[in-house]
Enzyme design. Structure first.
Site, PDB file in Angstrom:
ATOM      1  N   ASN A 392       3.651  -6.594  32.872  1.00 37.58           N
ATOM      2  CA  ASN A 392       2.705  -5.545  33.227  1.00 37.58           C
ATOM      3  C   ASN A 392       3.204  -4.824  34.479  1.00 37.58           C
ATOM      4  O   ASN A 392       3.337  -5.441  35.543  1.00 37.58           O
ATOM      5  CB  ASN A 392       1.316  -6.128  33.499  1.00 37.58           C
ATOM      6  CG  ASN A 392       0.321  -5.052  33.913  1.00 37.58           C
ATOM      7  OD1 ASN A 392      -0.221  -4.334  33.083  1.00 37.58           O
ATOM      8  ND2 ASN A 392       0.078  -4.916  35.208  1.00 37.58           N
ATOM      9  N   GLU A 393       3.529  -3.544  34.320  1.00 35.79           N
ATOM     10  CA  GLU A 393       3.899  -2.676  35.452  1.00 35.79           C
ATOM     11  C   GLU A 393       5.022  -3.253  36.299  1.00 35.79           C
ATOM     12  O   GLU A 393       5.091  -3.018  37.512  1.00 35.79           O
ATOM     13  CB  GLU A 393       2.677  -2.369  36.322  1.00 35.79           C
ATOM     14  CG  GLU A 393       1.606  -1.576  35.592  1.00 35.79           C
ATOM     15  CD  GLU A 393       0.492  -1.080  36.506  1.00 35.79           C
ATOM     16  OE1 GLU A 393       0.434  -1.531  37.674  1.00 35.79           O
ATOM     17  OE2 GLU A 393      -0.306  -0.245  36.064  1.00 35.79           O
ATOM     18  N   ASN A 448      -0.134   1.994  30.954  1.00 38.61           N
ATOM     19  CA  ASN A 448      -1.248   2.065  31.891  1.00 38.61           C
ATOM     20  C   ASN A 448      -1.253   3.460  32.494  1.00 38.61           C
ATOM     21  O   ASN A 448      -0.376   3.804  33.286  1.00 38.61           O
ATOM     22  CB  ASN A 448      -1.092   1.019  32.996  1.00 38.61           C
ATOM     23  CG  ASN A 448      -1.088  -0.399  32.459  1.00 38.61           C
ATOM     24  OD1 ASN A 448      -1.446  -0.642  31.316  1.00 38.61           O
ATOM     25  ND2 ASN A 448      -0.684  -1.346  33.295  1.00 38.61           N
ATOM     26  N   TYR A 454      -6.059   8.381  39.515  1.00 39.64           N
ATOM     27  CA  TYR A 454      -4.934   8.382  40.440  1.00 39.64           C
ATOM     28  C   TYR A 454      -4.095   9.645  40.324  1.00 39.64           C
ATOM     29  O   TYR A 454      -3.286   9.928  41.206  1.00 39.64           O
ATOM     30  CB  TYR A 454      -4.046   7.164  40.200  1.00 39.64           C
ATOM     31  CG  TYR A 454      -4.725   5.856  40.509  1.00 39.64           C
ATOM     32  CD1 TYR A 454      -5.237   5.602  41.779  1.00 39.64           C
ATOM     33  CD2 TYR A 454      -4.859   4.873  39.538  1.00 39.64           C
ATOM     34  CE1 TYR A 454      -5.874   4.404  42.064  1.00 39.64           C
ATOM     35  CE2 TYR A 454      -5.490   3.661  39.824  1.00 39.64           C
ATOM     36  CZ  TYR A 454      -5.990   3.443  41.084  1.00 39.64           C
ATOM     37  OH  TYR A 454      -6.620   2.258  41.369  1.00 39.64           O
ATOM     38  N   TRP A 528      -9.986  -0.323  31.458  1.00 41.08           N
ATOM     39  CA  TRP A 528      -9.779  -1.128  32.662  1.00 41.08           C
ATOM     40  C   TRP A 528     -10.959  -0.903  33.576  1.00 41.08           C
ATOM     41  O   TRP A 528     -11.066   0.147  34.184  1.00 41.08           O
ATOM     42  CB  TRP A 528      -8.471  -0.739  33.372  1.00 41.08           C
ATOM     43  CG  TRP A 528      -8.129  -1.703  34.450  1.00 41.08           C
ATOM     44  CD1 TRP A 528      -8.346  -1.563  35.791  1.00 41.08           C
ATOM     45  CD2 TRP A 528      -7.535  -2.993  34.268  1.00 41.08           C
ATOM     46  NE1 TRP A 528      -7.925  -2.665  36.463  1.00 41.08           N
ATOM     47  CE2 TRP A 528      -7.422  -3.578  35.552  1.00 41.08           C
ATOM     48  CE3 TRP A 528      -7.118  -3.728  33.160  1.00 41.08           C
ATOM     49  CZ2 TRP A 528      -6.889  -4.839  35.749  1.00 41.08           C
ATOM     50  CZ3 TRP A 528      -6.582  -4.978  33.369  1.00 41.08           C
ATOM     51  CH2 TRP A 528      -6.479  -5.520  34.653  1.00 41.08           C
ATOM     52  N   LYS A 549     -13.730  -0.708  38.833  1.00 46.97           N
ATOM     53  CA  LYS A 549     -13.575   0.090  37.612  1.00 46.97           C
ATOM     54  C   LYS A 549     -14.317  -0.511  36.424  1.00 46.97           C
ATOM     55  O   LYS A 549     -14.299   0.052  35.323  1.00 46.97           O
ATOM     56  CB  LYS A 549     -12.098   0.256  37.263  1.00 46.97           C
ATOM     57  CG  LYS A 549     -11.303   1.068  38.282  1.00 46.97           C
ATOM     58  CD  LYS A 549      -9.874   1.283  37.816  1.00 46.97           C
ATOM     59  CE  LYS A 549      -9.082   2.076  38.852  1.00 46.97           C
ATOM     60  NZ  LYS A 549      -8.806   1.295  40.061  1.00 46.97           N
TER      61      LYS A 549
END
Length: 774
Positions: A392-393, A448, A454, A528, A549
């Protein structure tokens, strides 16, 4: 015969880094606790520094002399993150990783018929070789899941196979007419001599009736052996998600000398599936929309030390919203929750915590591989799991990107070797380019993306998704994360990005879901997050230590308006919900009343007078310009579906000026989210300045960590952008280049063109080689 005894009760606990000899001499003075337990239940989500270090747990245990011929194992279902176990002052083993089940054979260290001392050292400090190193959630320390004592015959199903059951049900071929299953049974023997046994396999239906069985004579000539058996199910009842989560039971018995010496019963379901790059996910030949939510395992005042009742409550809430899929982020979850997913027909994405930052240890992939093998072997038989997530990321770590790429490829290869029946996937960070090789390593992919929070606007999802699909028509795409902060204390009649209001949170999800629902080629989407969760590095919107969130608050007490937006689209349970109920004080002579409902028709009544009846077309209804009187106003709605009536009501007060407490303590509302510190002023006219970046100098192409490690460059960054090291999120940002951060947040004052130009104008005066020589 195998017995399992829960050991959760009556432990002694102390938060201190002691030696084993100090533990032995002082534990009678420690506090008494029961498991599950974390020492970060409070400080892990209040925005202050939380304790990351060593704590000790001690328990006295008497083992009957009747057990002297058996083997005894202590089992931990979750302890974060380095766990050392001592029995009667003897170290029996260490486990690195905070999320998987692990066991140690403690037979040789026990005194039978006497009192034994079990001491467990748990450390949640940062270790350079253990994942996760850094992430946007709190790493709660402690023995936060069950601990058990397992007693088995010296010949038994393998308990030392990465915490698995030792039995694997491989679905080789499944149709409506026949399910061909390969049963792999791993045996472990503590005897040296050759011995014979009989393996007896039965398949039971959901009523406990035997529908097929097999027997097999086996000869064990070594301490570990593997037995393969094939079982056929004629006309199987398929596990079909929430429509029919049908479970069979595999009962495996090991018999010797006319005794059953070990036995396990494992629930399983049979199903087949595929993911099509144009049409999405198919289960048993039928298309199924994977309307998903992501879940973290913590909750308020408990951290990760939650009960089975807490797990069941989470599942009931996920079922209520109508979700069909869950991304269990960003680590292995409780075995009990995977059981619930099987029973409730959820489609699961399970993953490991290879996230954000790559280890700088000598072997940076060793612990990631270990956690992946644990995840797959321990959960191999769950029919609800369809996807193994391997990262993940991790692309945030630009300082170690080549190492990351190699590890991702190796993890994908390992996952396919461990389990060829499921698909591999991963969640790319939003800055990964559409043609990057990361898009093609795993079977299917997720991104994502945070347009509308953002970066950019929610509407930009449509353009990006369509562009990606055009470039990669053969790559199945999902949105693995998307969301916005929503804090239930803040409200606005004119919601905007970064106002943190419940109204913007709901409006964001309205817009995004409208885009997703029209693109059937998306194999899944995951909100999310389902629940707010602890993220101690955060200090945002006036709420410290939380990621807000979620569709439901951290304490599970309040379902935010956006929850009902999704329920209207996903659930068949009829309801009507008035939004903005917590937005009580309203200014002006008229207000708008917005509803979410999956009913056919809605009637609005204000102060006992019927106003209007509207046919429902798109799950969202807004009654505009509704007159309200001074003081209190009662708003009621009545919805009809299939001749049944459903109601909701709300109260609103007419005021001259709305209270200030409805506004979040943030500046620049309407811009994208920034990073919670003072930004120096600059001349905005410098946006059009062209800065040439020669070789061998510092610039926005360098990572923050590199810039902040060189004093001259550090001073430039502070002068132009502020002291980035004081940002709570700096640990996650430090391995990213300034240019990457600017791409993520193009519209903010923090990373606008003028500021980047000013930064480069000064940084390019600093020679890298000159600095190295000094």
């Amino acid at each position: 015969m195998r017995t399992t005894t829960n050991l959760n009760a009556n432990w002694k606990y102390k938060k201190n880094n002691l030696s084993i000899s100090e533990v032995k001499n002082t534990f009678n003075e420690w506090i008494e606790i029961n498991l599950p337990h974390t020492w970060n239940a409070i400080d892990g989500s209040n925005g202050n520094d939380y304790y990351r270090g060593v704590s000790w747990y001690v328990k006295e245990l008497i083992i009957s002399e009747d057990e002297i011929e058996n083997r005894l194992f202590i089992e931990f279902e979750g302890s974060n993150s380095v766990t050392d176990v001592y029995v009667n002052d003897i170290h029996v083993g260490q486990h690195k990783g905070g999320y998987a089940t692990f066991r140690f054979d403690i037979t040789e260290q026990l005194f039978f018929g006497e009192k034994n001392n079990i001491a467990v050292k748990v450390d949640n400090a940062e270790y350079p070789e253990i994942y996760p190193l850094r992430a946007d959630f709190t790493f709660y320390g402690g023995i936060y899941r069950d601990v058990n004592l397992i007693s088995v015959n010296p010949l038994h199903f393998d308990l030392e196979d990465y915490g698995s059951s030792g039995i694997y049900i491989e679905q080789r071929d499944v149709t409506e007419k026949l399910a061909v299953l390969n049963i792999t049974t791993k045996l472990k023997s503590k005897h040296i001599q050759k011995q014979k046994a009989r393996l007896w396999i039965e398949v039971l239906n959901d009523q406990g009736q035997v529908i097929t069985y097999q027997g097999k004579e086996v000869t064990i000539e070594k301490k570990q052996d593997t037995i393969e058996t094939e079982v056929n199910l004629d006309n199987p009842i398929l596990w079909s998600g929430q429509d029919s989560p049908y479970l069979y039971y595999l009962k495996v018995s090991l018999q010797q000398n006319n005794d059953t010496i070990d036995q396990l019963t494992i629930p399983f379901g049979v199903r087949y599936f595929k993911v099509d790059p144009e049409e999405g996910f198919f289960l048993n030949g039928k298309h199924l929309s994977l309307n998903g939510v992501s879940r973290h395992q913590d909750r308020k005042d408990k951290g990760w030390a939650i009960s089975k009742e807490n797990h069941r409550e989470d599942m009931e809430l996920i079922k209520e919203i109508g979700a069909t899929s869950i991304r269990l982020a960003h680590y292995q979850h409780d075995p009990y929750f995977y059981d619930l997913c099987d029973q409730e027909g959820m489609i699961v994405w399970a993953e490991i915590p290879f996230i954000t930052e790559v280890s700088r240890a000598e072997n940076p992939e060793e612990n990631a591989k270990q956690q992946l093998v644990e995840l797959i072997r321990q959960n191999y038989n769950h029919p609800s799991i369809f996807f193994w997530g391997i990262q993940n990321e991790i692309q945030i770590d630009y300082g170690n990107d080549e190492v990351a790429r190699k590890i991702v490829k190796n993890l994908n290869k390992l996952a396919k070797e461990e389990d060829s029946t499921r698909l591999t996937t991963m969640a790319n960070v939003l800055t990964v380019q559409d043609t990057d090789e990361y898009n093609y390593i795993t079977d299917i992919i997720g991104f994502n993306k945070y347009y509308g929070w953002y970066m950019g606007k929610p509407e930009e999802f449509a353009e990006w998704i369509d562009q990606y699909h055009e470039i990669n028509p053969n790559t199945p795409l999902s949105i693995s994360e998307y969301g916005a902060e929503g804090i239930i204390e803040y409200h606005s009649n004119d919601p905007k990005v970064k106002d943190y209001t419940e109204e913007y949170h709901a409006l964001f999800h309205e817009k995004v879901w409208d885009i997703f629902s029209k693109r059937n080629f998306l194999w899944a989407t995951y909100v999310w997050n389902m629940f707010d969760f602890g993220a101690n590095i955060r200090d945002e919107g006036g709420v410290k230590g939380r990621n807000n969130k979620g569709l439901i608050t951290y304490d599970r007490q309040v379902k935010k308006d956006a929850f009902y937006m999704y329920k209207a689209h996903w659930s068949n349970e009829p309801f009507v919900h008035i939004t903005g109920k917590r937005y009580i004080e309203r200014s002006g002579d008229t207000i708008s009343i917005k509803l979410y409902t999956n009913c056919d028709e809605v009637t609005l009544t204000v102060n006992n007078e019927e106003v209007e009846t509207i046919k429902v077309e798109n799950k969202i209804i807004e009654f505009k310009d509704i007159s309200i009187k001074a003081d209190m106003n009662l708003v009621e709605v009545t919805a009809i579906k299939e001749e049944k009536t459903f109601k909701d009501e709300a109260y609103f007060i007419k005021v001259t000026d709305e209270p200030e407490y409805y506004k979040a303590p943030v500046d620049n509302v309407g811009e994208n989210v920034q990073n919670w510190f003072e930004i120096p002023e600059i001349d905005e006219s410098e946006e059009n300045v062209e800065v040439i970046i020669p070789e061998g100098v510092y610039s926005s192409r360098d990572t923050l960590e590199e810039l902040m490690s060189v004093e001259e460059a550090r001073q430039v960054v502070i002068e132009v952008m502020g002291d980035l090291t004081v940002i709570p999120m700096y640990g996650m940002m430090k391995n990213m280049t300034v240019d990457t951060l600017a791409k993520m947040d193009q519209e903010s004052a923090m990373f606008n063109k003028a500021r980047i130009n000013k930064l480069n104008e000064n940084l390019t005066k600093i020679q890298k080689l000159a600095k190295i020589k000094k």
